[in-house]
Design an enzyme around this catalytic site. Structure first.
Site, mmCIF file in Angstrom:
data_model
loop_
_atom_site.group_PDB
_atom_site.id
_atom_site.type_symbol
_atom_site.label_atom_id
_atom_site.label_comp_id
_atom_site.label_asym_id
_atom_site.label_seq_id
_atom_site.Cartn_x
_atom_site.Cartn_y
_atom_site.Cartn_z
ATOM 1 N N GLY A 11 0.861 -1.679 0.166
ATOM 2 C CA GLY A 11 -0.523 0.213 0.216
ATOM 3 C C GLY A 11 0.680 1.193 -0.289
ATOM 4 O O GLY A 11 0.586 2.383 -0.110
ATOM 5 N N ASP A 67 8.026 -6.659 4.504
ATOM 6 C CA ASP A 67 7.708 -5.928 5.292
ATOM 7 C C ASP A 67 8.968 -5.309 6.192
ATOM 8 O O ASP A 67 10.105 -5.781 5.884
ATOM 9 C CB ASP A 67 7.756 -7.316 6.206
ATOM 10 C CG ASP A 67 6.619 -6.821 7.572
ATOM 11 O OD1 ASP A 67 5.395 -6.226 7.523
ATOM 12 O OD2 ASP A 67 6.976 -6.684 9.228
ATOM 13 N N PHE A 142 10.287 8.589 3.957
ATOM 14 C CA PHE A 142 9.254 9.124 4.551
ATOM 15 C C PHE A 142 8.909 8.357 5.772
ATOM 16 O O PHE A 142 10.169 8.500 6.154
ATOM 17 C CB PHE A 142 7.986 8.287 3.373
ATOM 18 C CG PHE A 142 8.408 6.885 3.736
ATOM 19 C CD1 PHE A 142 9.125 6.447 2.077
ATOM 20 C CD2 PHE A 142 8.200 5.934 4.419
ATOM 21 C CE1 PHE A 142 9.532 4.349 2.268
ATOM 22 C CE2 PHE A 142 8.242 4.150 4.049
ATOM 23 C CZ PHE A 142 8.905 4.047 3.621
ATOM 24 N N LYS A 166 19.782 6.996 -0.771
ATOM 25 C CA LYS A 166 19.070 6.465 0.426
ATOM 26 C C LYS A 166 19.568 4.740 0.245
ATOM 27 O O LYS A 166 20.229 4.596 0.814
ATOM 28 C CB LYS A 166 18.029 7.057 0.405
ATOM 29 C CG LYS A 166 17.563 6.208 1.643
ATOM 30 C CD LYS A 166 15.219 6.654 1.780
ATOM 31 C CE LYS A 166 15.301 5.201 2.555
ATOM 32 N NZ LYS A 166 13.569 5.218 3.188
HETATM 33 P P1 ITT Z 1 3.001 -1.944 3.434
HETATM 34 O O1 ITT Z 1 1.662 -1.990 2.587
HETATM 35 O O2 ITT Z 1 3.821 -2.159 2.264
HETATM 36 O O3 ITT Z 1 2.846 -2.917 4.383
HETATM 37 P P2 ITT Z 1 3.432 -0.102 5.463
HETATM 38 O O4 ITT Z 1 3.978 1.328 5.140
HETATM 39 O O5 ITT Z 1 2.065 -0.535 6.386
HETATM 40 O O6 ITT Z 1 3.972 -1.026 3.189
HETATM 41 P P3 ITT Z 1 5.595 -1.627 6.912
HETATM 42 O O7 ITT Z 1 4.306 -2.111 7.377
HETATM 43 O O8 ITT Z 1 7.064 -2.566 6.521
HETATM 44 O O9 ITT Z 1 5.217 -0.540 5.633
HETATM 45 O O10 ITT Z 1 6.603 -0.266 7.180
HETATM 46 C C1 ITT Z 1 6.415 -0.010 8.670
HETATM 47 C C2 ITT Z 1 6.387 1.773 8.894
HETATM 48 O O11 ITT Z 1 8.308 1.114 8.686
HETATM 49 C C3 ITT Z 1 6.639 2.184 7.637
HETATM 50 O O12 ITT Z 1 4.755 3.251 6.904
HETATM 51 C C4 ITT Z 1 7.513 3.016 8.004
HETATM 52 O O13 ITT Z 1 6.337 3.889 8.998
HETATM 53 C C5 ITT Z 1 8.963 2.815 8.765
HETATM 54 N N1 ITT Z 1 9.466 2.699 7.725
HETATM 55 C C6 ITT Z 1 9.565 1.340 6.692
HETATM 56 N N2 ITT Z 1 10.852 1.804 5.723
HETATM 57 C C7 ITT Z 1 11.435 2.684 6.145
HETATM 58 C C8 ITT Z 1 11.866 4.012 5.042
HETATM 59 O O14 ITT Z 1 12.711 2.820 4.457
HETATM 60 N N3 ITT Z 1 11.930 5.280 5.532
HETATM 61 C C9 ITT Z 1 11.539 5.593 7.150
HETATM 62 N N4 ITT Z 1 10.099 4.497 7.087
HETATM 63 C C10 ITT Z 1 10.330 3.164 6.874
#
Ligand code: ITT
Length: 187
Positions: A11, A67, A142, A166
């Site tokens: 998402g 994830d 983000f 990054k």
């Molecule tokens: P999915 O639909 O792929 O699950 P998501 O945004 O919920 O998208 P995740 O559960 O994998 O993604 O990640 C959890 C959170 O960790 C995500 O919403 C960010 O707040 C944080 N996060 C993960 N990778 C990041 C990055 O590269 N930079 C900043 N925050 C990150």
């Protein structure tokens, strides 16, 4: 696997953009399957990645899910698998408040990429370590990027770096690079 295109079910469009650039290095195109994923509660992100894959309908396409999470040393890895929830409820100012007066500022991002093709499921991992900044800096990326200073960088937060900077060191780029290398070796 001879396919030159795979799909990422997520998402989060930032993830697609970052992963697409990495996989392009391996001649692999990345499509986006837009889903609102149902995640199990588990302390093990690898387990979450594999479970999420099993929840996706199998239409024959090679599909990846990722994830990722943000792990703070001082809090035993919190928020970890609860990173989206913590960001939603506390946001970066709230996380900085939790870190007020805390000297141990180490943190890490971990990424687990689950990949499914037919009966095969593989998991690839990437990590980047760093520290939590004193304040928010930068508007790129983000999530926690404005408060995370990678230790392999020059003191700037991920939020202050370009996408390429990054991607040179990030958890996501490392996990997708491992996937790209594995896919390339299958050709
Ligand atoms: P999915 O639909 O792929 O699950 P998501 O945004 O919920 O998208 P995740 O559960 O994998 O993604 O990640 C959890 C959170 O960790 C995500 O919403 C960010 O707040 C944080 N996060 C993960 N990778 C990041 C990055 O590269 N930079 C900043 N925050 C990150």
């Amino acid at each position: 696997m001879k396919e030159n295109k795979i799909w990422l079910a997520t998402g989060n469009s930032h993830k697609v953009k970052e992963a697409r650039e990495v996989l392009a290095e391996y001649g692999i195109e990345l499509g986006h399957i837009e889903v609102d994923r149902i995640e199990i509660q588990s302390d093990d992100p690898g387990e979450i990645a594999v479970y999420s894959l099993t929840q996706l309908p199998d239409d024959g396409r090679p599909v990846a899910i990722e994830d990722a999470g943000f792990f703070i040393d001082h809090y035993g890895g919190f928020p970890g698998p609860y990173s989206s929830y913590a960001l939603d409820k506390l946001d970066n100012p709230g996380m900085l408040k939790l870190m007020e007066g805390v000297e141990e500022r180490g943190a890490a991002y971990h990424s687990y990429v689950g990949f499914r093709f037919g009966e095969e499921v593989h998991v690839f991992q990437g990590t980047v370590r760093g520290e939590i900044a004193d304040g928010m800096r930068g508007t790129n990326g983000f999530g926690y990027d404005p408060i995370f200073v990678p230790e392999e960088g020059d003191g700037r937060t991920f939020g202050e770096m370009t996408d390429d900077e990054k991607n040179a060191i990030s958890h996501r780029a490392r996990a997708f690079r491992a996937l790209g290398e594995w896919l390339q070796a299958q050709k």
